[in-house]
Design an enzyme around this catalytic site. Structure first.
Site, PDB file in Angstrom:
ATOM      1  N   ASP A   4     -10.747   1.759  -3.291  1.00  0.00           N
ATOM      2  CA  ASP A   4     -11.297   1.550  -1.945  1.00  0.00           C
ATOM      3  C   ASP A   4     -12.817   1.644  -1.960  1.00  0.00           C
ATOM      4  O   ASP A   4     -13.464   1.342  -0.963  1.00  0.00           O
ATOM      5  CB  ASP A   4     -10.764   2.622  -0.982  1.00  0.00           C
ATOM      6  N   ASP A  30       0.833  -1.201   0.000  1.00  0.00           N
ATOM      7  CA  ASP A  30       0.000   0.000   0.000  1.00  0.00           C
ATOM      8  C   ASP A  30       0.871   1.255   0.000  1.00  0.00           C
ATOM      9  O   ASP A  30       2.055   1.206   0.354  1.00  0.00           O
ATOM     10  CB  ASP A  30      -0.885  -0.041   1.261  1.00  0.00           C
TER      11      ASP A  30
HETATM   12  C1  DGJ Z   1      -5.825   1.907   1.985  1.00  0.00           C
HETATM   13  C2  DGJ Z   1      -6.194   0.682   1.216  1.00  0.00           C
HETATM   14  O1  DGJ Z   1      -6.649   1.006  -0.047  1.00  0.00           O
HETATM   15  C3  DGJ Z   1      -7.202  -0.132   2.004  1.00  0.00           C
HETATM   16  O2  DGJ Z   1      -7.630  -1.224   1.258  1.00  0.00           O
HETATM   17  C4  DGJ Z   1      -6.563  -0.542   3.284  1.00  0.00           C
HETATM   18  O3  DGJ Z   1      -5.513  -1.423   3.039  1.00  0.00           O
HETATM   19  C5  DGJ Z   1      -6.088   0.674   4.049  1.00  0.00           C
HETATM   20  N1  DGJ Z   1      -5.256   1.516   3.252  1.00  0.00           N
HETATM   21  C6  DGJ Z   1      -5.341   0.282   5.280  1.00  0.00           C
HETATM   22  O4  DGJ Z   1      -4.787   1.335   5.921  1.00  0.00           O
END
Ligand code: DGJ
Length: 728
Positions: free
Chosen positions: A547, A477
């Site tokens: 997300d 990430d």
């Molecule tokens: C952003 C990501 O896109 C989410 O899926 C998740 O992993 C969060 N970060 C966790 O902090």
């Protein structure tokens, strides 16, 4: 596939069975784009770019007033030479002089490809790729530019890149060095860009270009959710299935710029490369600089045709060979199940239910390491939280694997929180100016990946955990953008290199991890699809699209993403209702049908479901498994729908024997107008059976007459139909 050089008229013709690209050398000095488009057998100037003295233009040869650099179609336009459209490069010497005069100085054609140091590239070898190198020389300053052009056997794509070589005795500053430029003579194009935001990535914007320019860019240190490094030129009459389309993207994940400019006399200039705003690179005598590889694709079969060329290229030449045909596991992810309130007991309970329902991989997302009870702290040290996970990660992984699930883990390696030991020990590893406190974003700072010690530290931390805990999947990430661009380790004149060096450092770290752990599946995430670009694809064959897990919200995001990327890399999850991002309540079948476009996962607390819900999810997983290769490796098309309330997608298997069609009704209409959906790419002579109803239809009927659906009085309804080719 070939590259012909015609010495009579100084013309290069690169072609394969689908595409032709013709470049000529005018006045023995200047490179001119003659043609880029559908394959032609030869180019004999049937369409000449007639020149005349238009007055008030600059003329490199005073004796020829008809010839101006401001008008001709250029391959790599210079600065301060009378071409007042946007330049492709600007190079400055120590005394501040940025006037350069590069001229054509020869070429070389060979099988295989050049190597671009430290940058991801499209694969090409001596059997399936040809390269043209064109040399441009400024013989007053002893500076050289090599333009690389690659043509591939099997795909309607040309890749281009550029090398600058300082053969002089002085230090040179490269202030701008884009990866490509092509000028098109015909001006009637529409421009497609993919822009957006977190939760709304890759929004498609299609519009006419007037007498102006469209520039998209990122200055964020990543390609970003705000702008994807892509521009499409689409003929105004084109649609999903017909019409000429050109798509341009780049194997790069940092700050970029991409421009479409209509010039005063109508031609269209297109460019892509590293964002020159904030960029500069110091080149000492004998040094060279490579810039990222641009990808230019063509199709005369509309936007689906263009997408299919990109998909083919990425699947066969960009994704690492180990993963090209490897089916991806169905995963359960803990983020929307527990967020940071995660612990060993919850994970083990989730694992048990997951196994029963048929899942194959359990991914522990954020929250597993010390001081991580919110996003305010904890990044950088990568030590498991012993209170949440008393047995430790290795023992937990063992239990999960003994249940028959693979073990996956989330990392955000590029970041550090202020409360970490790492920050205390190495404040100098953070990208910031020593004069100010660095700007916070999600309470965290960015590590300078351009520093070798930072790369080594991260490699050490990640590889130890991979080995000890037998991790087979990593979600990588990256949740903030670069600010405070200063590095004490770089000299005054090198500060403009920081952002590019960051991306090179990231690539170097990922390359090393890929080499040492070739079978670990990396999933690319940057707050969703915030760094979903071709460069990252080289190292991470899977990507978290957004997300935004709401089925209806995701329709446009997935469609926009599919312009460039094939289903085999798109991670989509079924999540809980009301949806955590938008609050919408959608049927589980629709959440599943939308997630089918790619790699299926779930992201909700399965332990809270009742038996009926569990049964539905188990059936969905069983169903997906029996058609997994269709959904992951089939050819994707957006289908024509006669009604904009309906989105329709089709995936057809490689052997064209199986077809899945998903149709989504956004809202229950006031009065029903029967939507007609026409399938595509079937054999019109063959017959196809709807595997659910047993009805059989001719391929011609499904394609030309189409399918329709009876009225359903519900919002967010969807249909999934599978057709199978049958003998009749
Ligand atoms: C952003 C990501 O896109 C989410 O899926 C998740 O992993 C969060 N970060 C966790 O902090």
């Amino acid at each position: 596939m070939n590259i012909d050089y015609n010495s009579q008229n100084n013309t290069f013709h690169l072609y394969n069975s689908k595409l032709s690209y013709v470049i000529s050398v005018e006045k023995n000095q200047f490179l001119v784009t003659q043609y880029f488009g559908k394959r032609i057998r030869s180019f004999n100037m049937s369409r000449r770019h007639w020149q005349y003295d238009r007055g008030f233009l600059s003329n490199p040869d005073n004796a020829d007033k008809q010839f101006s650099l401001d008008v001709i179609l250029r391959e790599f336009p210079d600065t301060f030479q009378g071409d007042f459209r946007t330049a492709a490069y600007r190079i400055r010497s120590e005394d501040g002089d940025a006037v350069t005069r590069f001229k054509f100085a020869g070429h070389k054609i060979y099988r295989g490809k050049q190597d671009l140091s430290g940058l991801p590239q499209v694969d090409g070898n001596e059997n399936d790729t040809l390269t043209l190198e064109i040399y441009l020389l400024d013989d007053i300053r002893n500076l050289k530019i090599i333009l690389f052009y690659n043509i591939y056997e099997d795909v309607a794509v040309v890749t281009r890149s550029v090398k600058f070589i300082n053969d002089s005795t002085e230090t040179i500053c490269v202030e701008k060095l884009l990866s490509m430029n092509i000028d098109f003579l015909d001006e009637d194009w529409e421009v497609l860009t993919l822009t957006g935001s977190h939760l709304d990535e890759k929004r498609q914007n299609r519009r006419a270009i007037l007498s102006d320019q469209i520039r998209i860019e990122s200055s964020r240190g990543t390609s970003s959710p705000q702008a994807t490094p892509f521009i499409g030129l689409l003929k105004p009459q084109s649609n999903e299935f017909v019409g000429d389309c050109v798509g341009i993207t780049i194997m790069y994940s940092g700050s970029f710029e991409a421009t479409v400019q209509k010039a005063q006399f109508g031609s269209i200039r297109t460019q892509i490369g590293i964002n020159s705003d904030g960029f500069s690179w110091v080149s000492n005598p004998s040094e060279s600089l490579d810039v990222p590889e641009a990808i230019i694709a063509f199709s005369d079969e509309g936007t689906n045709g263009l997408s299919n060329e990109f998909h083919k290229l990425f699947e066969s030449r960009v994704i690492r060979p180990q993963f090209r045909e490897r089916e991806r596991p169905i995963l359960i992810n803990t983020w929307e199940s527990f967020y940071n309130a995660i612990d060993e007991t919850k994970v083990l309970e989730l694992a048990k239910v997951s196994k029963d329902l048929g899942f194959e991989l359990l991914v522990i997302d954020d929250g597993w390491f010390k001081n991580r009870n919110s996003d305010a702290s904890g990044l950088g040290d990568w030590v498991v939280d012993g209170e949440k996970f008393p047995s430790g990660l290795a023992a937990l992984s063992k239990q999960i694997r003994e249940m028959g699930l693979e073990f996956g883990l989330w990392f955000e390696p590029e970041m550090v929180s202020k409360d970490s030991n790492l920050f205390k020990q190495h404040p100098d590893w953070v990208i910031c100016s020593h004069r100010y406190e660095p700007i916070n974003s999600r309470n965290q700072f960015v590590l300078n990946l351009g520093i070798k010690d930072v790369q080594n530290y991260l490699f050490e931390k990640i590889s130890t955990i991979i080995i000890e805990s037998k991790v087979t999947y990593i979600k990588w990430d990256m949740n903030r953008h670069l600010t405070d661009l200063f590095s004490a380790g770089l000299s005054n004149s090198q500060q403009g290199e920081l952002s590019f060096r960051y991306t090179l450092g990231l690539y170097s770290l990922l390359e090393k991890l890929n080499l040492c752990f070739p079978d670990v599946l990396f999933e690319n995430c940057s707050s969703g699809g915030g760094r979903l670009d071709p460069g990252m694809l080289r190292y991470m064959p899977q990507a978290w699209v957004s997300d935004n897990t709401d089925a209806i919200g995701r329709i446009n995001i997935q469609e926009g993403t599919s312009i460039l990327f094939p289903p085999s890399i798109l991670g989509n999850h079924v999540s809980d209702i009301p949806n955590h991002q938008v609050g919408r309540i959608t049927p589980i079948q629709t959440r599943f049908n939308v997630a089918l476009l790619g790699i299926l996962g779930y992201e909700l607390d399965l332990t809270c479901l009742d038996d009926k819900e569990k049964f539905i999810i188990k059936s969905q997983i069983d169903f997906y498994k029996s058609y997994r290769s269709l959904f992951q490796f089939g050819k994707f098309s957006k289908l024509y729908s006669s009604n904009s309330n309906y989105n329709a997608w089709q995936i057809i298997s490689k052997n064209a024997e199986l077809i899945a069609v998903v149709v989504i009704q956004k809202l229950s209409p006031n009065s029903y107008r029967v939507p007609i959906i026409k399938l595509a790419g079937l054999d019109s002579e063959s017959f196809y059976e709807n595997i659910e109803s047993g009805e059989v239809f001719g391929g011609d009927e499904l394609m030309f007459s189409g399918i329709s659906f009876e009225r359903v009085r519900t919002d967010f309804y969807s249909w999934l139909k599978i057709f199978k080719k049958v003998n009749k």
